[in-house]
Design an enzyme around this catalytic site. Sequence first.
Site, PDB file in Angstrom:
ATOM      1  N   HIS A  48       1.232  -1.055   0.169  1.00  0.00           N
ATOM      2  CA  HIS A  48      -0.370   0.104  -0.161  1.00  0.00           C
ATOM      3  C   HIS A  48       0.552   1.209  -0.196  1.00  0.00           C
ATOM      4  O   HIS A  48       0.949   2.062   0.737  1.00  0.00           O
ATOM      5  CB  HIS A  48      -0.876  -0.027   1.499  1.00  0.00           C
ATOM      6  N   ILE A  54       1.571   4.852   1.479  1.00  0.00           N
ATOM      7  CA  ILE A  54       0.608   5.784   2.545  1.00  0.00           C
ATOM      8  C   ILE A  54       0.017   4.349   3.501  1.00  0.00           C
ATOM      9  O   ILE A  54      -0.827   3.603   2.801  1.00  0.00           O
ATOM     10  CB  ILE A  54      -0.440   5.885   1.376  1.00  0.00           C
ATOM     11  N   GLY A  57      -6.182   4.413   5.065  1.00  0.00           N
ATOM     12  CA  GLY A  57      -7.007   5.226   5.948  1.00  0.00           C
ATOM     13  C   GLY A  57      -7.360   4.259   6.681  1.00  0.00           C
ATOM     14  O   GLY A  57      -7.827   4.389   8.616  1.00  0.00           O
ATOM     15  N   VAL A  58      -7.978   2.711   6.584  1.00  0.00           N
ATOM     16  CA  VAL A  58      -8.574   2.108   7.944  1.00  0.00           C
ATOM     17  C   VAL A  58      -7.650   2.187   9.034  1.00  0.00           C
ATOM     18  O   VAL A  58      -7.935   1.827  10.390  1.00  0.00           O
ATOM     19  CB  VAL A  58      -8.562   0.512   7.541  1.00  0.00           C
ATOM     20  N   GLU A  62      -7.878   2.427  13.337  1.00  0.00           N
ATOM     21  CA  GLU A  62      -7.938   2.248  14.150  1.00  0.00           C
ATOM     22  C   GLU A  62      -6.887   2.558  15.560  1.00  0.00           C
ATOM     23  O   GLU A  62      -6.802   2.070  16.112  1.00  0.00           O
ATOM     24  CB  GLU A  62      -6.637   0.610  13.442  1.00  0.00           C
TER      25      GLU A  62
END
Length: 140
Positions: A48, A54, A57-58, A62
Amino acid sequence: MLDINEIMKIIPQRAPFLMIDTVEELVIGQSCIAYKNVCINEPFFAGHFPGNPIMPGVLIVEALAQTGAVAILSKEENKGKNALFGGIDKLRFKKKVVPGDKLKLEVKIIKQKGLIGVGEAVATVDGEVAAKGELTFAIV
């Protein structure tokens, strides 16, 4: 200030899924400010994205959830329990988080009734908002 060992006494997450490194400020049951040092050797960066790492976002969400969990699971009556996601509302991503960033995570518990509550969560890098929203949790 709480170090990683003290954090692991409060929340059950462990590497590679423990997403906070230090806690700067804790008001038990009310708020928490924590940090995640984003390093290139994080396993998720392999995919990723290759050549353009990067933080997903998840995983930022978290990290915010774990920060809120430190606040809520520090309460004496919640020790040894888990805080699970009940919902994510009004969440927006504003800035990329990349290796070398120091992600500041701030969660304030704005509502709680029984075992269900809501935290106002903000992640920043160098004072710029990376993500912001509300996280609903359930204590089990």
